[in-house]
Design a protein around this motif. Sequence first.
Motif, PDB file in Angstrom:
ATOM      1  N   VAL A  73       0.798  -1.228   0.000  1.00 22.16           N
ATOM      2  CA  VAL A  73       0.000   0.000   0.000  1.00 22.16           C
ATOM      3  C   VAL A  73       0.831   1.277   0.000  1.00 22.16           C
ATOM      4  O   VAL A  73       0.404   2.291  -0.568  1.00 22.16           O
ATOM      5  CB  VAL A  73      -1.013   0.024   1.172  1.00 22.16           C
ATOM      6  CG1 VAL A  73      -1.960  -1.155   1.080  1.00 22.16           C
ATOM      7  CG2 VAL A  73      -0.312   0.056   2.520  1.00 22.16           C
ATOM      8  N   PHE A  74       2.013   1.247   0.617  1.00 24.07           N
ATOM      9  CA  PHE A  74       2.782   2.488   0.675  1.00 24.07           C
ATOM     10  C   PHE A  74       3.468   2.807  -0.650  1.00 24.07           C
ATOM     11  O   PHE A  74       3.991   3.893  -0.838  1.00 24.07           O
ATOM     12  CB  PHE A  74       3.779   2.446   1.834  1.00 24.07           C
ATOM     13  CG  PHE A  74       3.109   2.582   3.166  1.00 24.07           C
ATOM     14  CD1 PHE A  74       2.457   3.759   3.517  1.00 24.07           C
ATOM     15  CD2 PHE A  74       3.083   1.526   4.062  1.00 24.07           C
ATOM     16  CE1 PHE A  74       1.800   3.885   4.738  1.00 24.07           C
ATOM     17  CE2 PHE A  74       2.436   1.641   5.284  1.00 24.07           C
ATOM     18  CZ  PHE A  74       1.792   2.821   5.622  1.00 24.07           C
ATOM     19  N   ALA A  75       3.428   1.866  -1.572  1.00 25.59           N
ATOM     20  CA  ALA A  75       3.986   2.120  -2.901  1.00 25.59           C
ATOM     21  C   ALA A  75       2.889   2.452  -3.915  1.00 25.59           C
ATOM     22  O   ALA A  75       3.183   2.722  -5.077  1.00 25.59           O
ATOM     23  CB  ALA A  75       4.768   0.895  -3.371  1.00 25.59           C
ATOM     24  N   ASP A  76       1.617   2.446  -3.489  1.00 30.11           N
ATOM     25  CA  ASP A  76       0.502   2.602  -4.434  1.00 30.11           C
ATOM     26  C   ASP A  76      -0.623   3.373  -3.748  1.00 30.11           C
ATOM     27  O   ASP A  76      -1.373   2.798  -2.946  1.00 30.11           O
ATOM     28  CB  ASP A  76       0.022   1.207  -4.866  1.00 30.11           C
ATOM     29  CG  ASP A  76      -1.065   1.269  -5.941  1.00 30.11           C
ATOM     30  OD1 ASP A  76      -1.772   2.288  -6.025  1.00 30.11           O
ATOM     31  OD2 ASP A  76      -1.198   0.279  -6.681  1.00 30.11           O
ATOM     32  N   PRO A  77      -0.771   4.670  -4.044  1.00 35.10           N
ATOM     33  CA  PRO A  77      -1.785   5.493  -3.373  1.00 35.10           C
ATOM     34  C   PRO A  77      -3.207   4.944  -3.498  1.00 35.10           C
ATOM     35  O   PRO A  77      -4.004   5.060  -2.562  1.00 35.10           O
ATOM     36  CB  PRO A  77      -1.658   6.853  -4.081  1.00 35.10           C
ATOM     37  CG  PRO A  77      -0.255   6.882  -4.598  1.00 35.10           C
ATOM     38  CD  PRO A  77       0.078   5.463  -4.958  1.00 35.10           C
ATOM     39  N   GLU A  78      -3.531   4.337  -4.639  1.00 35.10           N
ATOM     40  CA  GLU A  78      -4.883   3.805  -4.811  1.00 35.10           C
ATOM     41  C   GLU A  78      -5.147   2.632  -3.868  1.00 35.10           C
ATOM     42  O   GLU A  78      -6.224   2.517  -3.275  1.00 35.10           O
ATOM     43  CB  GLU A  78      -5.107   3.358  -6.263  1.00 35.10           C
ATOM     44  CG  GLU A  78      -5.352   4.510  -7.213  1.00 35.10           C
ATOM     45  CD  GLU A  78      -5.759   4.043  -8.607  1.00 35.10           C
ATOM     46  OE1 GLU A  78      -6.179   2.880  -8.742  1.00 35.10           O
ATOM     47  OE2 GLU A  78      -5.640   4.850  -9.539  1.00 35.10           O
ATOM     48  N   ARG A  79      -4.145   1.770  -3.704  1.00 37.70           N
ATOM     49  CA  ARG A  79      -4.329   0.621  -2.819  1.00 37.70           C
ATOM     50  C   ARG A  79      -4.327   1.064  -1.353  1.00 37.70           C
ATOM     51  O   ARG A  79      -5.020   0.480  -0.526  1.00 37.70           O
ATOM     52  CB  ARG A  79      -3.252  -0.434  -3.085  1.00 37.70           C
ATOM     53  CG  ARG A  79      -3.248  -0.880  -4.552  1.00 37.70           C
ATOM     54  CD  ARG A  79      -2.694  -2.265  -4.741  1.00 37.70           C
ATOM     55  NE  ARG A  79      -3.720  -3.269  -4.422  1.00 37.70           N
ATOM     56  CZ  ARG A  79      -3.513  -4.579  -4.438  1.00 37.70           C
ATOM     57  NH1 ARG A  79      -2.320  -5.047  -4.737  1.00 37.70           N
ATOM     58  NH2 ARG A  79      -4.472  -5.418  -4.145  1.00 37.70           N
ATOM     59  N   LEU A  80      -3.571   2.113  -1.066  1.00 38.35           N
ATOM     60  CA  LEU A  80      -3.606   2.677   0.281  1.00 38.35           C
ATOM     61  C   LEU A  80      -5.002   3.218   0.589  1.00 38.35           C
ATOM     62  O   LEU A  80      -5.537   3.018   1.681  1.00 38.35           O
ATOM     63  CB  LEU A  80      -2.561   3.790   0.422  1.00 38.35           C
ATOM     64  CG  LEU A  80      -2.469   4.476   1.788  1.00 38.35           C
ATOM     65  CD1 LEU A  80      -2.140   3.478   2.895  1.00 38.35           C
ATOM     66  CD2 LEU A  80      -1.424   5.592   1.761  1.00 38.35           C
ATOM     67  N   ALA A  81      -5.597   3.878  -0.390  1.00 34.41           N
ATOM     68  CA  ALA A  81      -6.951   4.408  -0.219  1.00 34.41           C
ATOM     69  C   ALA A  81      -7.955   3.272  -0.002  1.00 34.41           C
ATOM     70  O   ALA A  81      -8.895   3.398   0.796  1.00 34.41           O
ATOM     71  CB  ALA A  81      -7.349   5.240  -1.436  1.00 34.41           C
ATOM     72  N   THR A  82      -7.755   2.159  -0.695  1.00 31.41           N
ATOM     73  CA  THR A  82      -8.625   0.988  -0.518  1.00 31.41           C
ATOM     74  C   THR A  82      -8.538   0.471   0.912  1.00 31.41           C
ATOM     75  O   THR A  82      -9.556   0.188   1.561  1.00 31.41           O
ATOM     76  CB  THR A  82      -8.228  -0.138  -1.497  1.00 31.41           C
ATOM     77  OG1 THR A  82      -8.397   0.334  -2.833  1.00 31.41           O
ATOM     78  CG2 THR A  82      -9.071  -1.385  -1.287  1.00 31.41           C
ATOM     79  N   LEU A  83      -7.308   0.357   1.425  1.00 31.33           N
ATOM     80  CA  LEU A  83      -7.114  -0.120   2.795  1.00 31.33           C
ATOM     81  C   LEU A  83      -7.746   0.840   3.794  1.00 31.33           C
ATOM     82  O   LEU A  83      -8.446   0.419   4.731  1.00 31.33           O
ATOM     83  CB  LEU A  83      -5.622  -0.282   3.079  1.00 31.33           C
ATOM     84  CG  LEU A  83      -5.273  -0.728   4.506  1.00 31.33           C
ATOM     85  CD1 LEU A  83      -5.814  -2.125   4.790  1.00 31.33           C
ATOM     86  CD2 LEU A  83      -3.766  -0.681   4.728  1.00 31.33           C
ATOM     87  N   ASN A  84      -7.520   2.129   3.589  1.00 29.11           N
ATOM     88  CA  ASN A  84      -8.068   3.125   4.507  1.00 29.11           C
ATOM     89  C   ASN A  84      -9.596   3.081   4.543  1.00 29.11           C
ATOM     90  O   ASN A  84     -10.207   3.272   5.596  1.00 29.11           O
ATOM     91  CB  ASN A  84      -7.588   4.526   4.130  1.00 29.11           C
ATOM     92  CG  ASN A  84      -6.113   4.731   4.437  1.00 29.11           C
ATOM     93  OD1 ASN A  84      -5.520   3.983   5.200  1.00 29.11           O
ATOM     94  ND2 ASN A  84      -5.511   5.738   3.830  1.00 29.11           N
TER      95      ASN A  84
END
Length: 203
Positions: A73-84
């Motif tokens: 997630v820390f390498a991919d803003p979209e996946r970080l947003a999904t986790l959040n």
Amino acid sequence: MLKVGLTGGIGAGKSEVSRLLVSYGAVLIDADRIAREVVEPGTPGLAAVVEAFGEDVLTGDGALDRPKLGSIVFADPERLATLNAIVHPLVGARSAELESTAGPGDVVVHDVPLLTENGLAPLYDLVVVVDASPETQLDRLVRLRGMTEEEARARMAAQADRAARQEIADLLIDNDGPLDALEPQVRKLWDELARRAAETDRS
């Protein structure tokens, strides 16, 4: 009751400030700790994370593999947003539940790493930001937490910048120096928070 939002960039020393505030009498609601609770094995939160990211983010015993998920997630803003989007509502609900147990006159400190990023400042009576320079943050992450410089920079880049945090601060703690320079500031902060909490209850 006084609701305080406490935040700061990774490596700024926010955890040390929250530890000191608790020693003076604050009620602490730690968003990071709650975020771990809501994705423990058997929780709906963990099931949702696995659905979004696959079983590769689990350890052999079925727990969440945090380093593995972090590297995604820390390498991919979209996946970080999904986790959040999965974790934050669960954390919010649990935080509200814990806050409801606080009594009159209490100073309730919400330790929230992503307070700035998620626009949460309006939820609190005031916001305290623990501030340190990016150079200090980087040094602490590499020297004290064992991160590589690349890992540390990626974590820092995933957060709001220093100016954005300073902009939402009602009170600022300067933690660019040694621990013995921090403690007097936090003691002074506590006196101010306790005063405001007492005033809130009288009004």
